[in-house]
Design a protein around this motif. Structure first.
Motif, short mmCIF file in Angstrom:
data_model
loop_
_atom_site.label_atom_id
_atom_site.label_comp_id
_atom_site.label_asym_id
_atom_site.label_seq_id
_atom_site.Cartn_x
_atom_site.Cartn_y
_atom_site.Cartn_z
N THR A 68 0.16 -0.98 -0.37
CA THR A 68 -0.12 -0.66 0.44
C THR A 68 0.87 1.14 0.11
OG1 THR A 68 0.32 -0.27 2.53
CG2 THR A 68 -1.96 -1.46 1.58
N LYS A 69 1.94 1.27 0.55
CA LYS A 69 3.07 2.08 0.33
C LYS A 69 2.86 2.75 -1.36
CE LYS A 69 5.38 1.48 4.38
NZ LYS A 69 4.22 2.34 5.06
N ALA A 70 3.22 4.17 -1.28
CA ALA A 70 3.36 4.80 -2.83
C ALA A 70 4.15 4.65 -3.50
CB ALA A 70 2.84 6.40 -2.85
N ALA A 71 3.91 4.40 -4.61
CA ALA A 71 5.21 4.61 -5.41
C ALA A 71 6.10 5.96 -5.27
CB ALA A 71 4.90 4.68 -7.18
N THR A 72 7.00 5.49 -5.84
CA THR A 72 8.49 6.76 -5.76
C THR A 72 9.36 6.97 -6.81
OG1 THR A 72 10.20 5.08 -5.25
CG2 THR A 72 8.78 6.39 -3.18
N LYS A 75 11.39 4.09 -6.89
CA LYS A 75 10.28 2.62 -7.56
C LYS A 75 8.98 3.40 -8.02
CE LYS A 75 12.37 -0.54 -3.97
NZ LYS A 75 12.42 0.63 -2.71
N THR A 76 8.93 3.30 -9.30
CA THR A 76 7.92 3.36 -9.84
C THR A 76 6.66 2.92 -9.64
OG1 THR A 76 8.48 3.25 -12.07
CG2 THR A 76 9.32 5.08 -12.14
N GLY A 78 5.88 1.28 -7.29
CA GLY A 78 5.48 0.84 -5.49
C GLY A 78 6.36 -0.58 -5.41
N ASN A 79 5.67 -0.81 -4.58
CA ASN A 79 5.99 -2.25 -3.69
C ASN A 79 5.25 -3.56 -3.88
OD1 ASN A 79 8.75 -1.50 -2.41
ND2 ASN A 79 6.84 -0.17 -0.99
N HIS A 80 4.33 -3.82 -5.09
CA HIS A 80 3.29 -5.00 -5.75
C HIS A 80 4.07 -6.05 -5.82
CE1 HIS A 80 -0.10 -2.46 -5.78
NE2 HIS A 80 0.21 -2.16 -6.50
#
Length: 298
Positions: A68-72, A75-76, A78-80
Motif C-alpha cells: 500500500t506504500k506509494a510509488a516513488t 520505484k515507480t 511501488g512495492n507490488h
C-alpha cells in the motif's frame, strides 16, 4: 473508486491474516513440543509445516502492509512485487521442509522408533481444530483472487491434512502398534507440502518472467482491439503482472489514416474496451498511422 475498493480488501485480508497467525503460531509451538515429547515424526512434520505456514502468513501480511506504500521516483511501480518475492521465498522454504521430512522418514522406516500414541493423538486433534479455525478465518471471496492470500490458504489446507494424517498414525499405533505408520504418514505430509510448494513456485516464476496473467488470452485481446473502428493492426502487445491483482498492458496501435482526425476517440475507445473486458489496472497505448508504419515496418 477502485483505490478505495482495493484498500477495503487489504484491511480485511490483514485482519484475517493476523487471526490466522495467532491461531497457527500458538499450536505450532504446542505441536513442536508434543512432537519432541512423544517422539512422533508426523507431529514434527506437521509442526514444521505449521512453522512454514506461520512464516507464510507473516510474509503475506508484510506484503500487504508494504504494497500500500506509494510509488516513488526510485520505484515507480511501488512495492507490488514484494508479494511475489514473498511467495517465491516461501515456496523455496517449503520445498526445503519437505526434503528434510522425507530424509528423516526414510531413516525412521529403516529403524522404527517407539511413539507414545495417546498424547500424540490428543495433540494432533487439537492441531486439527486449530487448522480448521484458521481455514475459516482465511476463506472468503478475496482469497481466491489474490495469489498471496491463496498461498496462505493452500498452506493451511495442507496443514489440516497433515493433522488428519497424524491422527490416523496415532490411531494405527494405538490399535496395532504399527510404529512405521508414523514415518509413513509423515512422508505423505511431505509429498503434500512439496506439491503445493512446486505449484506456488511455478506461478511466482511465471510472474517474475513477466508472463501473461493466466486469465487473459492474448489472441482474444488482439481480435477485440482490431475489431475497434479505425484500428488497422496491433503490435508490441504486452500484458504482464506486477502482483497477483495488479496487471499492466501496453501496445502499439496502427490507425487508418482517414480516421486520423479521431486519434483521441480511438484511444479512448481502446482504453475503455480493455478496461471493460479485462482486469487490467495500468494501460499504455501508443498510436501510429498507417503510412508511418509502412516506412518503419522491417
Amino acid at each position: 473508486m477502485s483505490g478505495h475498493h482495493h484498500h477495503h480488501h487489504s484491511s480485511k485480508n490483514k485482519k484475517s491474516l493476523i487471526w490466522a497467525m495467532v491461531i497457527i503460531g500458538s499450536w505450532m509451538f504446542i505441536e513442536l513440543i508434543g512432537g519432541l515429547l512423544t517422539g512422533s515424526l508426523a507431529l514434527l512434520a506437521d509442526a514444521g509445516h505449521m512453522f512454514s505456514d506461520f512464516f507464510n502468513l507473516l510474509i503475506s501480511f508484510l506484503a500487504i502492509v508494504f504494497a500500500t506504500k506509494a510509488a516513488t521516483n526510485k520505484k515507480t511501480f511501488g512495492n507490488h512485487r514484494l508479494e511475489i518475492l514473498a511467495a517465491l521465498m516461501n515456496a523455496l522454504m517449503l520445498i526445503g521442509v519437505s526434503v528434510y521430512i522425507v530424509l528423516e522418514a526414510i531413516e525412521r522406516l529403516a529403524s522404527p522408533t517407539v511413539v507414545s500414541s495417546g498424547p500424540m493423538m490428543i495433540i494432533a486433534i487439537i492441531g486439527l481444530v486449530a487448522n480448521i479455525g484458521a481455514l475459516m478465518v482465511l476463506s472468503g471471496k478475496n482469497t481466491k483472487e489474490n495469489l498471496n492470500m491463496r498461498g496462505a490458504y493452500l498452506h493451511v489446507l495442507g496443514d489440516t491434512l497433515g493433522s488428519v494424517s497424524a491422527i490416523l498414525a496415532s490411531a494405527l499405533i494405538m490399535a496395532f502398534q504399527w510404529y512405521w505408520a508414523d514415518p509413513l504418514l509423515s512422508l505423505l505430509i511431505a509429498v503434500l507440502i512439496a506439491l503445493t510448494s512446486v505449484r506456488l513456485l511455478k506461478e511466482t516464476l511465471h510472474v517474475l518472467m513477466e508472463g501473461t496473467p493466466s486469465d487473459i488470452h492474448i489472441e482474444e485481446l488482439k481480435k477485440g482491439l482490431t475489431a475497434i473502428t479505425g484500428v488497422v493492426d496491433v503490435h508490441d502487445l504486452h500484458v504482464w503482472s506486477l502482483s497477483s491483482d495488479v496487471h499492466n498492458f501496453s501496445c502499439h496501435l496502427v490507425i487508418d489514416n482517414t480516421a486520423s482526425v479521431n486519434h483521441q476517440r480511438i484511444l479512448k475507445d481502446v482504453d475503455r474496451w480493455v478496461s471493460d473486458h479485462f482486469n487490467i489496472q495500468n494501460r499504455t497505448i501508443q498510436i501510429e498511422s498507417v503510412d508511418n508504419f509502412n516506412c518503419t515496418a522491417s
